[in-house]
Write an enzyme that holds these catalytic residues in place. Structure first.
Site, short mmCIF file in Angstrom:
data_model
loop_
_atom_site.label_atom_id
_atom_site.label_comp_id
_atom_site.label_asym_id
_atom_site.label_seq_id
_atom_site.Cartn_x
_atom_site.Cartn_y
_atom_site.Cartn_z
CG ASN A 9 -1.20 1.19 1.78
OD1 ASN A 9 -1.51 2.13 0.49
ND2 ASN A 9 -2.37 1.01 2.36
CE LYS A 11 -0.11 3.26 4.08
NZ LYS A 11 0.15 3.47 5.89
CG HIS A 96 -5.47 2.44 5.13
ND1 HIS A 96 -5.20 2.91 6.13
CD2 HIS A 96 -4.93 1.01 4.98
CE1 HIS A 96 -4.22 2.50 6.65
NE2 HIS A 96 -3.64 1.35 6.03
CD GLU A 98 -3.46 6.00 6.44
OE1 GLU A 98 -3.33 5.72 5.23
OE2 GLU A 98 -2.32 5.38 7.73
CD GLU A 168 -3.25 -2.04 7.21
OE1 GLU A 168 -2.53 -2.81 6.41
OE2 GLU A 168 -4.08 -1.69 7.28
N GLY A 174 2.48 2.68 10.62
CA GLY A 174 3.02 3.02 10.57
C GLY A 174 3.73 3.94 11.83
CB SER A 214 5.00 -1.68 11.82
OG SER A 214 4.50 -0.70 12.35
#
Ligand code: PGA
Length: 253
Positions: A9, A11, A96, A98, A168, A174, A214
């Site tokens: 991904n 991003k 996702h 985000e 996730e 991250g 991560s």
């Protein structure tokens, strides 16, 4: 046998030229040393068509990171599932954390997106996961179940066969803080159980469940060794060929 998958991904990273170069390098590396799992790269919309021309699709699948919740028309700035498909992409990441957190994507909006993606022959990589406070309160299973129910439970078993799940934990994305392989396995087994309850054991057995947050070459092998972890959704480590390939190679002995 359900598929083993490593998906990147990207991003909001890489200019078009940088993205094309990354795709070319990855393609060369995986052509020279073939993966034993499915590999997918999910890129910004503007990269899709160019990246599609650079990769051997029998080795690397291509996906978008989002698509619109509407079919077409006056929705300035949006990109529809049909447009994504027309670039040569076969996948789309939806849900996702985000997108949920920064762009207000609710379960109902995501349900529309999933339906449109599937109707346009895209496979969906559907992300679920709890935030830190929810884990600390012991609510992670409840949260993840609600996310599945809210967006996927009206699908048919056949439609669900085109959905890959990605667990996730938001606190691991991250942050450099990976879930332990036991935490991942516990949740993946729970998710498979939720799918089995709703869609039947055979469907659940065939559903790939990826871990994201991560994931890197140094921890991928341990995570992938767990029976319910079928691969990874990789952010930061998908931006360098050596790191991404290191994770792909975790499936090899
Ligand atoms: P990360 O991101 O690997 O950089 O933690 C994973 C993701 O958000 O998909």
């Amino acid at each position: 046998m359900r598929k083993k998958i490593v998906a990147g991904n990207w991003k909001m990273n890489k200019t078009l030229q940088e993205g094309v170069a990354l795709a070319k390098d990855l393609n060369a590396a995986l052509t020279a040393d073939k993966p034993v799992c499915d590999v997918v790269i999910c890129t910004p919309f503007i990269h899709l068509s160019s990246v599609n021309n650079e990769i051997d699709k029998s080795i690397i699948g291509l996906g978008a990171e989002n698509c619109a919740d509407k079919v077409s028309g006056a929705y300035t700035g949006e990109v529809s599932a049909a447009m994504v498909k027309s670039t040569g992409a076969d996948y789309v990441i939806l849900g996702h954390s985000e997108r949920r957190a920064y762009y207000g994507e609710t379960a109902a909006i995501l349900k529309e997106k999933v339906n449109l993606a599937l109707a346009n022959d895209l496979k969906v990589i559907f992300c679920i996961g709890e935030v830190l406070e929810e884990r600390e309160a012991g609510k992670q299973n409840e949260v993840v179940k609600e996310q599945l129910e809210g967006s996927l439970f009206e699908l048919s078993a056949e439609q669900l066969s085109n959905v890959v799940l990605a667990y996730e934990p938001v606190w691991a994305i991250g942050t450099g803080k990976t879930a332990t392989s036991e935490q991942a396995e516990d949740m993946h087994a729970f998710i498979r159980g939720v799918i089995a309850e709703k869609f039947g054991a055979a469907v659940a057995e065939e559903t790939s469940i990826l871990y994201g947050g991560s994931c890197k070459p140094s921890n991928a092998k341990e995570l992938f060794s767990k029976p319910n972890v079928d691969g990874g959704l990789i952010g930061g480590a998908a931006l360098e060929v050596a790191d991404f390939k290191g994770i792909i190679d975790a499936w090899k002995n």
